[in-house]
Design a protein around this motif. Sequence first.
Motif, mmCIF file in Angstrom:
data_model
loop_
_atom_site.group_PDB
_atom_site.id
_atom_site.type_symbol
_atom_site.label_atom_id
_atom_site.label_comp_id
_atom_site.label_asym_id
_atom_site.label_seq_id
_atom_site.Cartn_x
_atom_site.Cartn_y
_atom_site.Cartn_z
ATOM 1 N N GLY A 97 2.598 4.630 -7.732
ATOM 2 C CA GLY A 97 1.415 4.651 -8.597
ATOM 3 C C GLY A 97 1.472 3.594 -9.685
ATOM 4 N N LYS A 99 -4.782 -2.541 -4.135
ATOM 5 C CA LYS A 99 -4.478 -1.114 -4.206
ATOM 6 C C LYS A 99 -3.507 -0.820 -5.345
ATOM 7 C CE LYS A 99 -3.254 2.957 -1.590
ATOM 8 N NZ LYS A 99 -3.066 3.541 -0.251
ATOM 9 N N ARG A 143 -4.287 1.677 -8.505
ATOM 10 C CA ARG A 143 -3.424 2.810 -8.844
ATOM 11 C C ARG A 143 -2.788 2.659 -10.227
ATOM 12 N NH1 ARG A 143 -1.525 6.119 -4.750
ATOM 13 N NH2 ARG A 143 -0.913 7.352 -6.555
ATOM 14 N N GLU A 150 0.824 -1.201 0.000
ATOM 15 C CA GLU A 150 0.000 0.000 0.000
ATOM 16 C C GLU A 150 0.863 1.258 0.000
ATOM 17 O OE1 GLU A 150 -2.734 -0.596 3.238
ATOM 18 O OE2 GLU A 150 -3.791 -2.191 2.167
ATOM 19 N N SER A 151 1.944 1.263 0.773
ATOM 20 C CA SER A 151 2.820 2.441 0.781
ATOM 21 C C SER A 151 3.539 2.589 -0.554
ATOM 22 C CB SER A 151 3.822 2.363 1.941
ATOM 23 O OG SER A 151 4.751 1.305 1.757
ATOM 24 N N ASP A 201 1.151 4.048 -3.074
ATOM 25 C CA ASP A 201 0.985 5.491 -2.866
ATOM 26 C C ASP A 201 2.135 6.266 -3.499
ATOM 27 O OD1 ASP A 201 -1.423 5.357 -1.494
ATOM 28 O OD2 ASP A 201 -0.465 5.272 0.484
ATOM 29 N N TYR A 202 3.339 5.741 -3.404
ATOM 30 C CA TYR A 202 4.497 6.475 -3.916
ATOM 31 C C TYR A 202 4.699 6.276 -5.424
ATOM 32 C CZ TYR A 202 9.122 8.419 -4.505
ATOM 33 O OH TYR A 202 10.171 9.183 -4.942
#
Length: 193
Positions: free
Chosen positions: A122, A143, A147, A115-116, A119-120
């Motif tokens: 994509g 996730k 993304r 997940e992290s 987020d970074y």
Amino acid sequence: MSCNNIHYRAVVIGASAGGLAAVGAILAELKSTFCIPILLAQHISPHVESHLATHFAAKTALAVKEAEDKDPIKRGSLYIAPSNYHLLVGFDGCTALSIDPPVNYSRPSIDVLFESAADYFGNELIGIILSGANSDGAAGLKKIKQRGGLTVVQSLDSAEVKTMPQAAIEAANADHILSLKDIGHFLNTICEC
């Protein structure tokens, strides 16, 4: 680091029971020119010192290290989550370590890493779920897919323990379901540095 006209910047791998052999098999297949950084969350006992970096260093041309807090994520490197720490990708693009509570009974947690990283990075991220005995990683892979990243799951017939790949397949509608022997070849095929 172009892969089928997409610029992938990192690979994240999650594994649990049966993962040592699975990760080792993938690393052994990677060409010496494979230079995309890999971050690995492998479930291990929190009560023993990890020797994963030494174990995997013998199987790959990548620079292998146990991740430390604030490591810059460099090409051609494999970062391994330390025993009893979550590994994350921070907003600065460096590794981050956390002693937050276990997720899915696991620290390191695959979901936390995935997940992290999603987020970074994509849509410039590749996520891979391998053999394991719980559902950790399924939400994280979902996730990554949401993304726009590329999602890969080890095929059930090649997984030593099928629970984790099955959960990931059901949750994330993976882009590719590949046998263990095909995952490394697939990475070599789609990624050229």
